[in-house]
Design an enzyme around this catalytic site. Structure first.
Site, PDB file in Angstrom:
ATOM      1  N   LYS A  15       0.262  25.933  15.853  1.00 32.47           N
ATOM      2  CA  LYS A  15       0.632  26.842  16.934  1.00 32.47           C
ATOM      3  C   LYS A  15       2.057  27.381  16.750  1.00 32.47           C
ATOM      4  O   LYS A  15       2.279  28.565  16.948  1.00 32.47           O
ATOM      5  CB  LYS A  15       0.554  26.145  18.299  1.00 32.47           C
ATOM      6  N   ARG A  90      -0.166  22.822  29.808  1.00 34.85           N
ATOM      7  CA  ARG A  90      -0.841  21.835  28.987  1.00 34.85           C
ATOM      8  C   ARG A  90      -1.844  21.027  29.799  1.00 34.85           C
ATOM      9  O   ARG A  90      -2.508  20.142  29.271  1.00 34.85           O
ATOM     10  CB  ARG A  90       0.216  20.877  28.457  1.00 34.85           C
ATOM     11  N   ARG A 126       3.671  16.783   7.828  1.00 41.22           N
ATOM     12  CA  ARG A 126       4.883  17.229   8.513  1.00 41.22           C
ATOM     13  C   ARG A 126       5.835  16.051   8.769  1.00 41.22           C
ATOM     14  O   ARG A 126       7.048  16.217   8.756  1.00 41.22           O
ATOM     15  CB  ARG A 126       4.488  17.885   9.845  1.00 41.22           C
ATOM     16  N   ARG A 132       9.610  14.389  12.524  1.00 46.50           N
ATOM     17  CA  ARG A 132       9.485  14.427  13.990  1.00 46.50           C
ATOM     18  C   ARG A 132       9.098  13.063  14.516  1.00 46.50           C
ATOM     19  O   ARG A 132       8.199  12.418  13.981  1.00 46.50           O
ATOM     20  CB  ARG A 132       8.394  15.445  14.373  1.00 46.50           C
ATOM     21  N   ARG A 143      -1.518  11.829  21.170  1.00 48.44           N
ATOM     22  CA  ARG A 143      -1.424  13.280  21.443  1.00 48.44           C
ATOM     23  C   ARG A 143      -2.797  13.931  21.379  1.00 48.44           C
ATOM     24  O   ARG A 143      -3.099  14.836  22.157  1.00 48.44           O
ATOM     25  CB  ARG A 143      -0.464  13.934  20.450  1.00 48.44           C
TER      26      ARG A 143
HETATM   27  P1  ADP Z   1       2.287  19.231  19.609  1.00 49.03           P
HETATM   28  O1  ADP Z   1       1.477  20.363  20.193  1.00 49.03           O
HETATM   29  O2  ADP Z   1       2.286  19.218  18.123  1.00 49.03           O
HETATM   30  O3  ADP Z   1       1.973  17.884  20.180  1.00 49.03           O
HETATM   31  P2  ADP Z   1       4.701  20.201  20.998  1.00 49.03           P
HETATM   32  O4  ADP Z   1       5.906  20.578  20.227  1.00 49.03           O
HETATM   33  O5  ADP Z   1       3.995  21.293  21.738  1.00 49.03           O
HETATM   34  O6  ADP Z   1       3.806  19.488  19.926  1.00 49.03           O
HETATM   35  O7  ADP Z   1       5.053  19.069  22.073  1.00 49.03           O
HETATM   36  C1  ADP Z   1       5.664  17.866  21.705  1.00 49.03           C
HETATM   37  C2  ADP Z   1       5.774  16.931  22.903  1.00 49.03           C
HETATM   38  O8  ADP Z   1       6.600  17.555  23.920  1.00 49.03           O
HETATM   39  C3  ADP Z   1       4.474  16.628  23.643  1.00 49.03           C
HETATM   40  O9  ADP Z   1       3.739  15.580  23.049  1.00 49.03           O
HETATM   41  C4  ADP Z   1       5.006  16.249  25.038  1.00 49.03           C
HETATM   42  O10 ADP Z   1       5.549  14.968  25.082  1.00 49.03           O
HETATM   43  C5  ADP Z   1       6.142  17.237  25.220  1.00 49.03           C
HETATM   44  N1  ADP Z   1       5.661  18.466  25.883  1.00 49.03           N
HETATM   45  C6  ADP Z   1       5.648  19.726  25.343  1.00 49.03           C
HETATM   46  N2  ADP Z   1       5.152  20.621  26.208  1.00 49.03           N
HETATM   47  C7  ADP Z   1       4.815  19.920  27.329  1.00 49.03           C
HETATM   48  C8  ADP Z   1       4.224  20.249  28.571  1.00 49.03           C
HETATM   49  N3  ADP Z   1       3.869  21.504  28.863  1.00 49.03           N
HETATM   50  N4  ADP Z   1       4.025  19.254  29.470  1.00 49.03           N
HETATM   51  C9  ADP Z   1       4.379  18.007  29.217  1.00 49.03           C
HETATM   52  N5  ADP Z   1       4.918  17.608  28.073  1.00 49.03           N
HETATM   53  C10 ADP Z   1       5.153  18.540  27.114  1.00 49.03           C
END
Ligand code: ADP
Length: 185
Positions: A15, A90, A126, A132, A143
């Site tokens: 994404k 989300r 990654r 990360r 996740r």
């Molecule tokens: P990925 O989609 O690869 O898991 P992201 O970079 O979108 O990675 O998100 C990493 C982490 O940030 C998530 O696992 C969560 O802990 C937090 N996070 C990101 N966006 C949200 C959201 N909208 N609500 C709650 N937590 C979030």
């Protein structure tokens, strides 16, 4: 062409990569809650301290916190003519909060479909490249569970606004599929 876009897909679906390309092609800001939260963690802000361990475990940070960050970001000038949201909403509660604060908040949802085995491979790769803190086996598993339990109901929530795109293949191939789907929408 719709300019209020949500990019949806499992963790590791690519994404972030696609969002950067789409946002620059459409001249809208790329708004990534994951990136904003990681920046807060790196800067050591109060917000970052609250989010850090939750993120590392693969859980979602609180709706209240993320909704506040996004509300603030969407009120900035550059978001007036559209945006590409990546990582938010989300879950359904966040989608409802977004609808309450912005009229017609999402015009189009691009859903990137990627095999589970492939996203695990991408995240493990990654992990070596970027380090990360949530790219370890346990957090990745969590996740993926959170995605299927909390995020996939958004496909029903946004229903006819959803465009499904095959997220397997090269970055360029996926990007061109997304642009074709958006052009037809
Ligand atoms: P990925 O989609 O690869 O898991 P992201 O970079 O979108 O990675 O998100 C990493 C982490 O940030 C998530 O696992 C969560 O802990 C937090 N996070 C990101 N966006 C949200 C959201 N909208 N609500 C709650 N937590 C979030």
């Amino acid at each position: 062409m719709a300019r209020r876009i949500l990019l949806l897909g499992p963790p590791g679906a690519g994404k972030g990569t696609q969002a950067t390309l789409i946002a620059s092609a459409l001249h809208v800001p790329h708004i990534s809650t994951g990136a904003m939260l990681r920046a807060a963690v790196a800067a050591g802000t109060r917000l970052g301290k609250q989010a850090e361990s939750v993120m590392a475990s693969g859980e979602l940070v609180s709706d209240e916190l993320v909704v506040a960050i996004v509300d603030e970001r969407l009120s900035q000038d550059d978001a007036r003519c559209g945006y590409l949201l990546d990582g938010f909403p989300r879950n359904v509660a966040q989608a409802e909060a977004l609808n309450d604060s912005v009229v017609d908040a999402i015009g189009t949802v691009v859903l990137l479909n990627v095999d589970t085995e492939e996203v695990i491979v991408r995240m493990m790769r990654r992990a070596e490249e970027e380090g990360r803190s949530d790219d370890n086996e346990e957090a990745i598993r969590r996740r993926l569970e959170v995605y299927s339990g909390e995020t996939t109901p958004l496909v029903t929530f946004y229903d006819s606004a959803v465009l499904e795109v095959d997220g397997m293949g090269s970055v360029e191939a996926i990007f061109s599929r997304i642009m074709i789907a958006l052009a037809k929408s």
